[in-house]
Design an enzyme around this catalytic site. Sequence first.
Site, PDB file in Angstrom:
ATOM      1  N   MET A 175       8.644  -2.121  11.858  1.00  0.00           N
ATOM      2  CA  MET A 175       8.418  -1.067  10.913  1.00  0.00           C
ATOM      3  C   MET A 175       6.728  -1.218  10.288  1.00  0.00           C
ATOM      4  O   MET A 175       6.664  -2.327  10.180  1.00  0.00           O
ATOM      5  CB  MET A 175       9.346  -1.092   9.659  1.00  0.00           C
ATOM      6  CG  MET A 175      10.625  -0.879  10.266  1.00  0.00           C
ATOM      7  SD  MET A 175      11.731  -0.228   8.650  1.00  0.00           S
ATOM      8  CE  MET A 175      13.228  -0.045   9.551  1.00  0.00           C
ATOM      9  N   LEU A 231       6.607   3.501   1.585  1.00  0.00           N
ATOM     10  CA  LEU A 231       7.577   2.509   1.764  1.00  0.00           C
ATOM     11  C   LEU A 231       8.712   2.493   3.069  1.00  0.00           C
ATOM     12  O   LEU A 231       9.080   3.590   3.153  1.00  0.00           O
ATOM     13  CB  LEU A 231       8.298   2.014   0.432  1.00  0.00           C
ATOM     14  CG  LEU A 231       7.510   1.772  -0.822  1.00  0.00           C
ATOM     15  CD1 LEU A 231       8.553   1.500  -1.926  1.00  0.00           C
ATOM     16  CD2 LEU A 231       6.662   0.529  -0.523  1.00  0.00           C
ATOM     17  N   GLY A 264       4.950 -10.182   4.041  1.00  0.00           N
ATOM     18  CA  GLY A 264       5.955 -10.112   5.375  1.00  0.00           C
ATOM     19  C   GLY A 264       4.994 -10.759   6.443  1.00  0.00           C
ATOM     20  O   GLY A 264       3.909 -10.883   6.635  1.00  0.00           O
ATOM     21  N   VAL A 295      10.586  -6.776   9.985  1.00  0.00           N
ATOM     22  CA  VAL A 295      11.885  -5.677  10.106  1.00  0.00           C
ATOM     23  C   VAL A 295      11.639  -4.825  10.961  1.00  0.00           C
ATOM     24  O   VAL A 295      10.455  -4.090  10.860  1.00  0.00           O
ATOM     25  CB  VAL A 295      12.486  -4.979   8.320  1.00  0.00           C
ATOM     26  CG1 VAL A 295      13.340  -4.250   8.463  1.00  0.00           C
ATOM     27  CG2 VAL A 295      12.584  -6.086   7.292  1.00  0.00           C
ATOM     28  N   HIS A 321       9.102  -3.410   3.463  1.00  0.00           N
ATOM     29  CA  HIS A 321       8.737  -3.537   2.129  1.00  0.00           C
ATOM     30  C   HIS A 321       9.932  -3.689   1.066  1.00  0.00           C
ATOM     31  O   HIS A 321       9.947  -4.744   0.530  1.00  0.00           O
ATOM     32  CB  HIS A 321       8.135  -2.160   1.301  1.00  0.00           C
ATOM     33  CG  HIS A 321       6.701  -1.631   2.116  1.00  0.00           C
ATOM     34  ND1 HIS A 321       6.665  -0.757   2.858  1.00  0.00           N
ATOM     35  CD2 HIS A 321       5.690  -2.458   2.307  1.00  0.00           C
ATOM     36  CE1 HIS A 321       5.545  -0.467   3.357  1.00  0.00           C
ATOM     37  NE2 HIS A 321       4.716  -1.468   3.169  1.00  0.00           N
ATOM     38  N   MET A 352       0.913  -1.087  -0.036  1.00  0.00           N
ATOM     39  CA  MET A 352      -0.094  -0.061  -0.014  1.00  0.00           C
ATOM     40  C   MET A 352       0.916   1.168  -0.015  1.00  0.00           C
ATOM     41  O   MET A 352       0.540   2.376   0.441  1.00  0.00           O
ATOM     42  CB  MET A 352      -1.030  -0.031   1.232  1.00  0.00           C
ATOM     43  CG  MET A 352      -2.121  -1.187   1.162  1.00  0.00           C
ATOM     44  SD  MET A 352      -3.330  -0.793   2.151  1.00  0.00           S
ATOM     45  CE  MET A 352      -2.758  -0.704   3.653  1.00  0.00           C
ATOM     46  N   GLY A 353       2.128   1.139  -0.033  1.00  0.00           N
ATOM     47  CA  GLY A 353       2.857   2.150  -0.379  1.00  0.00           C
ATOM     48  C   GLY A 353       3.807   2.713   0.966  1.00  0.00           C
ATOM     49  O   GLY A 353       3.436   1.942   2.081  1.00  0.00           O
ATOM     50  N   GLN A 362     -10.498  -2.668   2.190  1.00  0.00           N
ATOM     51  CA  GLN A 362      -9.908  -3.308   3.366  1.00  0.00           C
ATOM     52  C   GLN A 362      -9.782  -2.207   4.631  1.00  0.00           C
ATOM     53  O   GLN A 362      -9.496  -2.618   5.506  1.00  0.00           O
ATOM     54  CB  GLN A 362      -8.730  -3.795   3.052  1.00  0.00           C
ATOM     55  CG  GLN A 362      -7.347  -3.013   2.858  1.00  0.00           C
ATOM     56  CD  GLN A 362      -6.201  -3.745   2.695  1.00  0.00           C
ATOM     57  OE1 GLN A 362      -6.021  -4.063   1.387  1.00  0.00           O
ATOM     58  NE2 GLN A 362      -5.099  -3.725   3.467  1.00  0.00           N
TER      59      GLN A 362
HETATM   60  P1  AMP Z   1       1.390  -2.707   3.555  1.00  0.00           P
HETATM   61  O1  AMP Z   1       2.048  -1.886   2.488  1.00  0.00           O
HETATM   62  O2  AMP Z   1       1.295  -2.457   4.943  1.00  0.00           O
HETATM   63  O3  AMP Z   1       0.207  -3.395   2.874  1.00  0.00           O
HETATM   64  O4  AMP Z   1       2.434  -3.961   3.437  1.00  0.00           O
HETATM   65  C1  AMP Z   1       2.804  -4.578   2.097  1.00  0.00           C
HETATM   66  C2  AMP Z   1       3.761  -5.812   2.598  1.00  0.00           C
HETATM   67  O5  AMP Z   1       5.050  -5.511   3.320  1.00  0.00           O
HETATM   68  C3  AMP Z   1       2.817  -7.026   3.233  1.00  0.00           C
HETATM   69  O6  AMP Z   1       3.094  -8.072   2.960  1.00  0.00           O
HETATM   70  C4  AMP Z   1       3.291  -6.478   4.768  1.00  0.00           C
HETATM   71  O7  AMP Z   1       3.413  -7.817   5.658  1.00  0.00           O
HETATM   72  C5  AMP Z   1       4.912  -6.308   4.651  1.00  0.00           C
HETATM   73  N1  AMP Z   1       5.396  -5.555   5.562  1.00  0.00           N
HETATM   74  C6  AMP Z   1       4.998  -4.494   6.231  1.00  0.00           C
HETATM   75  N2  AMP Z   1       5.795  -4.077   7.314  1.00  0.00           N
HETATM   76  C7  AMP Z   1       6.890  -5.150   7.355  1.00  0.00           C
HETATM   77  C8  AMP Z   1       7.883  -5.338   8.148  1.00  0.00           C
HETATM   78  N3  AMP Z   1       8.147  -4.385   9.290  1.00  0.00           N
HETATM   79  N4  AMP Z   1       8.463  -6.275   7.899  1.00  0.00           N
HETATM   80  C9  AMP Z   1       8.606  -7.159   6.816  1.00  0.00           C
HETATM   81  N5  AMP Z   1       7.333  -6.875   6.092  1.00  0.00           N
HETATM   82  C10 AMP Z   1       6.595  -5.999   6.261  1.00  0.00           C
END
Ligand code: AMP
Length: 283
Positions: free
Chosen positions: A175, A24, A138, A167, A28, A21-22, A52
């Site tokens: 994060m 970053l 993640g 991470v 990510h 969802m950006g 969502q």
């Molecule tokens: P989002 O942009 O929040 O929808 O996340 C996109 C992808 O990045 C999803 O698969 C998340 O699980 C992954 N993600 C978000 N935060 C982290 C993190 N701190 N460590 C690893 N993966 C992450």
Amino acid sequence: MKEAARQARTESRIVGFVPTMGALHAGHLSLVARAKRDCDPVIASIFVNPKQFGPQEDFTKYPRTLEKDAEKFAAAGVRALFLPEAPEMYPMGFATYVSVEGLSERLEGRTRPGHFRGVTTVVLKLLEIVQPHFAYFGRKDAQQAKLISTMARDLNLDTEIILGPIVRESDGLAMSSRNAYLTSEERIAATVLHRALAAAREELAAGERDAARLQSSIRRVLDAEPLMKIDYAEVVDVDSFEPVARVTSSSYILLAAYLGKTRLIDNMFMELRDGSADFTFHL
Ligand code: AMP
């Protein structure tokens, strides 16, 4: 996007996909780095998916930093960035949803009704458009990752779902794009999630296996932080995602809590390797 991905597949290349969802951060980008080990090209998407978000949630104020994100993805080696708009993803009359029954209603799904239906629907659509060989998610969003893996298996998708580790910031906070909402006071308090999981890890390492006792020591750590309000703290089996009374197999400890208006989640993954009696902790 369909045409570009189809072209890569006809050239017998291995297509990897990282949906986001950006806004970053290094979490990510760790998924991109992982994807680059297995795939070429790596394709990413940014789509703040309205379906969502609940009506009272942060859809309109979710951070949008497209230009910086595009630079970060390009620098990380992403070959194509897919940026669909909501009206293309959900045209007038859109009426088809996919949801994984049962687990979608528990934990995150209990506090955020309809959230996972929106997630699985958009992820299925993205996977249908890109048709990657591998897609990367993640473990930060452990329940989401489980639901997506279940959907991929149940619907015979041609994409293999790969999970990457959480991470963290240097002080342990996982994060998250939503960390940007925290005031400086809340940001300091937010480390309590990681500290609670670290306390559980110490107890597990010392031999504690009783889930209720682990939960109460986690709650003790969280309750000591006055800005923090717990939503849930649960110990679940890694395959079934059912709560366990004793930790005897690979498991997650899953946490969700509010800091002011911001809702944060975190977890620790405990892996029991074949033939080993000791857990490897991923925190
Ligand atoms: P989002 O942009 O929040 O929808 O996340 C996109 C992808 O990045 C999803 O698969 C998340 O699980 C992954 N993600 C978000 N935060 C982290 C993190 N701190 N460590 C690893 N993966 C992450």
